[in-house]
Scaffold this active site. Structure first.
Site, PDB file in Angstrom:
ATOM      1  N   GLY A   3       9.507   4.434   4.802  1.00 36.01           N
ATOM      2  CA  GLY A   3       8.313   3.772   5.326  1.00 36.01           C
ATOM      3  C   GLY A   3       8.201   3.828   6.844  1.00 36.01           C
ATOM      4  O   GLY A   3       7.108   3.756   7.395  1.00 36.01           O
ATOM      5  N   GLU A   4       9.332   3.928   7.515  1.00 35.81           N
ATOM      6  CA  GLU A   4       9.321   3.866   8.979  1.00 35.81           C
ATOM      7  C   GLU A   4       9.734   5.184   9.628  1.00 35.81           C
ATOM      8  O   GLU A   4       9.373   5.458  10.771  1.00 35.81           O
ATOM      9  CB  GLU A   4      10.220   2.710   9.435  1.00 35.81           C
ATOM     10  CG  GLU A   4       9.616   1.382   9.015  1.00 35.81           C
ATOM     11  CD  GLU A   4      10.579   0.207   9.066  1.00 35.81           C
ATOM     12  OE1 GLU A   4      10.531  -0.544  10.037  1.00 35.81           O
ATOM     13  OE2 GLU A   4      11.372   0.044   8.116  1.00 35.81           O
ATOM     14  N   ASN A  30       9.034   9.502  -5.360  1.00 34.37           N
ATOM     15  CA  ASN A  30       7.710   9.994  -5.736  1.00 34.37           C
ATOM     16  C   ASN A  30       7.180  10.843  -4.577  1.00 34.37           C
ATOM     17  O   ASN A  30       6.776  10.312  -3.547  1.00 34.37           O
ATOM     18  CB  ASN A  30       6.772   8.817  -6.026  1.00 34.37           C
ATOM     19  CG  ASN A  30       5.390   9.271  -6.478  1.00 34.37           C
ATOM     20  OD1 ASN A  30       4.859  10.283  -5.998  1.00 34.37           O
ATOM     21  ND2 ASN A  30       4.793   8.532  -7.395  1.00 34.37           N
ATOM     22  N   PRO A  31       7.185  12.161  -4.728  1.00 40.30           N
ATOM     23  CA  PRO A  31       6.788  13.022  -3.598  1.00 40.30           C
ATOM     24  C   PRO A  31       5.346  12.809  -3.150  1.00 40.30           C
ATOM     25  O   PRO A  31       5.022  13.097  -1.994  1.00 40.30           O
ATOM     26  CB  PRO A  31       6.975  14.440  -4.163  1.00 40.30           C
ATOM     27  CG  PRO A  31       7.923  14.287  -5.301  1.00 40.30           C
ATOM     28  CD  PRO A  31       7.679  12.917  -5.872  1.00 40.30           C
ATOM     29  N   LYS A  32       4.495  12.292  -4.039  1.00 45.62           N
ATOM     30  CA  LYS A  32       3.097  12.079  -3.633  1.00 45.62           C
ATOM     31  C   LYS A  32       2.967  10.843  -2.735  1.00 45.62           C
ATOM     32  O   LYS A  32       2.452  10.920  -1.626  1.00 45.62           O
ATOM     33  CB  LYS A  32       2.198  11.946  -4.870  1.00 45.62           C
ATOM     34  CG  LYS A  32       0.738  11.778  -4.515  1.00 45.62           C
ATOM     35  CD  LYS A  32      -0.139  11.695  -5.751  1.00 45.62           C
ATOM     36  CE  LYS A  32      -0.686  13.073  -6.088  1.00 45.62           C
ATOM     37  NZ  LYS A  32      -1.632  13.022  -7.232  1.00 45.62           N
ATOM     38  N   GLY A  48       0.847  -1.186   0.000  1.00 45.27           N
ATOM     39  CA  GLY A  48       0.000   0.000   0.000  1.00 45.27           C
ATOM     40  C   GLY A  48       0.882   1.235   0.000  1.00 45.27           C
ATOM     41  O   GLY A  48       0.411   2.365   0.085  1.00 45.27           O
ATOM     42  N   LYS A  68      16.661   7.225   0.335  1.00 47.76           N
ATOM     43  CA  LYS A  68      16.695   6.550   1.633  1.00 47.76           C
ATOM     44  C   LYS A  68      15.279   6.049   1.942  1.00 47.76           C
ATOM     45  O   LYS A  68      14.312   6.627   1.452  1.00 47.76           O
ATOM     46  CB  LYS A  68      17.157   7.519   2.723  1.00 47.76           C
ATOM     47  CG  LYS A  68      18.577   8.066   2.513  1.00 47.76           C
ATOM     48  CD  LYS A  68      18.944   9.067   3.595  1.00 47.76           C
ATOM     49  CE  LYS A  68      20.387   9.554   3.431  1.00 47.76           C
ATOM     50  NZ  LYS A  68      20.740  10.567   4.479  1.00 47.76           N
ATOM     51  N   GLY A  69      15.179   5.019   2.758  1.00 48.23           N
ATOM     52  CA  GLY A  69      13.863   4.449   3.067  1.00 48.23           C
ATOM     53  C   GLY A  69      13.012   5.416   3.879  1.00 48.23           C
ATOM     54  O   GLY A  69      13.519   6.101   4.772  1.00 48.23           O
ATOM     55  N   ARG A  98      16.978  11.409  -2.104  1.00 46.15           N
ATOM     56  CA  ARG A  98      16.044  11.746  -3.182  1.00 46.15           C
ATOM     57  C   ARG A  98      14.699  11.077  -2.921  1.00 46.15           C
ATOM     58  O   ARG A  98      14.637   9.888  -2.608  1.00 46.15           O
ATOM     59  CB  ARG A  98      16.588  11.270  -4.522  1.00 46.15           C
ATOM     60  CG  ARG A  98      15.620  11.504  -5.661  1.00 46.15           C
ATOM     61  CD  ARG A  98      16.153  10.935  -6.966  1.00 46.15           C
ATOM     62  NE  ARG A  98      16.997  11.889  -7.653  1.00 46.15           N
ATOM     63  CZ  ARG A  98      17.933  11.551  -8.546  1.00 46.15           C
ATOM     64  NH1 ARG A  98      18.148  10.283  -8.824  1.00 46.15           N
ATOM     65  NH2 ARG A  98      18.631  12.480  -9.140  1.00 46.15           N
TER      66      ARG A  98
END
Ligand code: MOS
Length: 672
Positions: free
Chosen positions: A662-663, A589-591, A463, A659-660, A586
């Site tokens: 999600g967390e 996807n900024p959205k 998601g 860089k990640g 970087r």
């Protein structure tokens, strides 16, 4: 060098968006299959002991029931290496809610009703489900989750604390938290022609395939796992949990019939892991100028008696601030509880709650502004490893966040600003998360003579936006317009991919896809003069290692600011405003990226104010095991949440410079 961007950096809409909003995106439970059998489990009503009698006659006699599985009738597994997965393998009960039987029936209603007719008798033994700081069974594990050192000591922290001119000694606790993705864990399992097909909701199809193949002693080529869409996971869908085992046992009992099994919300509170409660003692010592000299962070967490999982909550303290004297330790208490697991930013989320709360208290004790106090204690290099950071944007995030938030306008004295009966306060905390690149991925890219590319890798989209962001990475690596690039993910028949964990997905899969793209373009240029042969052309690559891995410490950072109102009569807490500024390389996807941070911050707000699993020590179960009582922040609980990214260029992390994320967003929010 990082690769140039054309598609990367664009706020593209999700390619899977139309499918999702029209309901045609197929989630695990919705996979169309012929004549499904429905499974409903029976759960243990004791926290520890043995099953001494089983009566399944009434359940089996119910019209529409196909079979009843118990530890006496279920197939034996081939590997006993993972005790969490030994479902229906013995009479032992290790935690309340453990699966002890299951009914398979023609309809889900019949299965559920018949499950209520299964009679089990138990011989209970005394149990203990309470984490306490003075628990006699606490021990030092060999290492923590993630392979980190259990203890780490620099200098002489006790002497430095004793000599400090300003000091604090604070203990923080956090409760047990549950992932609660909106899509429950769901399985469709089919055993046919000696081959097992599993449609399920997972963070990694290959990871599940390996674990199921090992558990059941199957050649992994005979197991296929398919998971194109996942409705949230947060770490609870990384490891194989008992639901998958039960689905496979059921499929083996009914060859040729697909078995459908989705956990109820209540069942999820005992089956799929959770974040351990923590007890964390933080001591800080500083000189008279507010320079930190000593930091200690001692963590106590729980695990299940049957299996060790140690949340690495003291690890962020090894990275965040300068201080010559430092100690970080982990102790773990085994209890009669389900096995805890990783949950969004394991270790960092509870650990940074404690460390960043302590930093704030220390800033006050030193008479300094909490933003300036953090900046003054910024380490020039990684304090534990002594090596430079590939990039470290914490100070820039704090400054930009303070400017945007209007930090200078606050009243630094607590409980002085009042508005219509509300006390108005402001808070700040840092966010951090490591840049992980996990080995084990491969990608294949095929180009046809029409110039259309197909990128194949068994990656996952939780998601989070993989369907879109990974395609952006591929398009730029191929120097192709994005509409000519098709992506295939979420199937173990595709080239192997590391699971979506540790916010490493785009780094691991993206680096692999770039390597395959480089190889394909080279092959085209050298072998075919740049034009695609009639039969098409294909190239594959393994994930390359990062050559800078030993040179630098690699982290994303952020700063979060909160305006919090506490009603002076009722004590009600409201958060009208959260603002986060992040330096995460970087942004592909900024959205979708913004959504990740919004979600993380909202989950952090929810962690701070609403979420808490209440365990009844008499029985060992979570009392508030549904979304009515385990309250997760809703729209009405969330005010304005602003997310800003700094433009950070880091040529060392991966070819994309990303860089990640999600967390990162949940780390620090609770402290702020
Ligand atoms: Mo994430 S908690 O590393 O799946």
């Amino acid at each position: 060098m990082t690769m140039p961007a054309r598609a990367m950096g664009l706020p593209l809409d999700r390619f899977d968006g139309p499918e999702k909003v029209t309901g045609t995106a197929r989630y695990a439970y919705e996979q169309p299959v012929d004549r499904p059998a429905y499974l409903h489990p029976v759960q243990a009503t004791i926290a520890a002991g043995r099953i001494v009698a089983v009566d399944t006659d009434a359940a089996a006699a119910e019209p529409g029931v196909l079979t009843v599985l118990t530890h006496r009738t279920a197939a034996r597994v081939a590997s006993t290496a993972d005790p969490e997965l030994l479902i229906l393998q013995s009479a032992e009960v290790n935690y309340r809610g453990q699966f002890v039987a299951a009914v398979l029936a023609e309809t889900s209603e019949t299965a559920r009703y018949a499950a209520s007719l299964v009679r089990l008798e138990y011989q209970a033994r005394p149990h203990d489900v309470e984490l306490r700081a003075d628990h006699p069974d606490a021990y030092a594990p060999a290492q923590t989750n993630g392979g980190f050192d259990t203890d780490s000591v620099l200098g002489d922290p006790e002497a430095a604390l004793a000599a400090a001119e300003v000091g604090i000694d604070v203990t923080y606790t956090t409760p047990r938290y549950h992932h609660n993705p909106i899509e429950p864990h769901a399985n469709v399992a089919l055993w046919r022609d000696d081959r097992l097909t599993l449609y399920l909701s997972t963070q990694g199809v290959h990871r599940i395939r390996e674990s199921v193949a090992t558990l059941f002693g199957l050649d992994h080529q005979r197991v296929r796992v398919v998971s194109p869409h996942v409705g949230g996971a947060f770490g609870g869908k990384l490891h194989t949990h008992p639901d998958v085992v039960l689905a496979v046992l059921a499929a083996l009992a009914l060859p040729g019939r697909p078995v459908r099994f989705a956990l109820t919300r209540q069942q999820m509170f005992s089956q799929v892991g959770y974040r351990t409660p923590t007890i964390q003692r933080v001591r800080l010592g500083a000189d008279s100028t507010g320079r930190l000299r000593a930091i200690t962070h001692d963590v106590i967490v729980q695990t299940a008696r049957i299996k060790e999982f140690v949340e690495q909550a003291a690890t962020p303290t090894r990275t965040m601030y300068a201080a010559e004297h430092r100690r970080t330790t982990h102790r773990v208490v085994p209890l009669d509880v389900p096995v805890p697991t990783i949950m969004r930013a394991p270790g960092k989320t509870p650990g940074m709650f404690a460390l960043e709360s302590a930093l704030d208290e220390m800033a006050v004790a030193c008479g300094q502004d909490p933003v300036e106090f953090r900046i003054a204690n910024e380490p020039p290099v990684d304090p534990e490893l002594g090596r430079p950071f590939s990039s470290r944007g914490l100070v820039a995030c704090l400054r930009e966040g303070a400017r945007r938030f209007g930090w200078a306008d606050r009243d630094p004295v607590p409980a002085t600003r009042r508005h219509d009966g509300w006390l108005v306060g402001t808070g700040v905390a840092a966010s951090m998360y490591p840049v992980y690149r996990l080995p084990g991925s491969a990608a294949t890219i095929r180009v046809d003579p029409g110039g259309r590319y197909t990128v194949s890798i068994g990656a996952a989209d939780l998601g989070t936006g993989t369907w879109t962001a990974l395609r952006q990475v591929a398009a730029d690596a191929l120097e192709a317009p994005i509409h000519r690039v098709e992506l295939r993910i979420g199937d173990s028949d595709l080239p192997p991919a590391m699971a979506a964990g540790g916010s490493s997905g785009i780094t691991s899969w993206g680096s692999t896809v770039v390597a395959a793209a480089v190889r394909l373009r080279l092959r085209l240029a050298e072998g075919y003069g740049g034009s695609v042969p009639a039969e098409g052309l294909e190239a594959s690559a393994q994930m390359p290692a990062n050559p800078h891995r030993e040179e630098f410490s690699m982290y994303a950072f952020g700063a979060q600011f909160a305006e919090v109102r506490v009603h002076q009569d009722t004590g009600e807490v409201r958060v009208p405003r959260l603002l986060g500024v992040f330096a995460a390389g970087r942004i592909i996807n900024p959205k979708t990226g913004r959504s990740q941070l919004l979600g993380g911050m909202t989950m952090g707000l929810s962690m701070a104010l609403h979420e808490r699993a209440v365990v009844d020590p008499r029985f060992g179960h979570v009392v508030n095991h549904d979304l009515a009582e385990y309250h997760i922040a809703t729209c009405a609980d969330v005010g304005t949440v602003e997310v800003h990214f700094l433009d950070e260029q880091d040529p060392y992390v991966n070819p994309m410079g990303s860089k990640g994320i999600g967390e990162l967003g949940i780390v620090g929010t609770a402290a702020a």
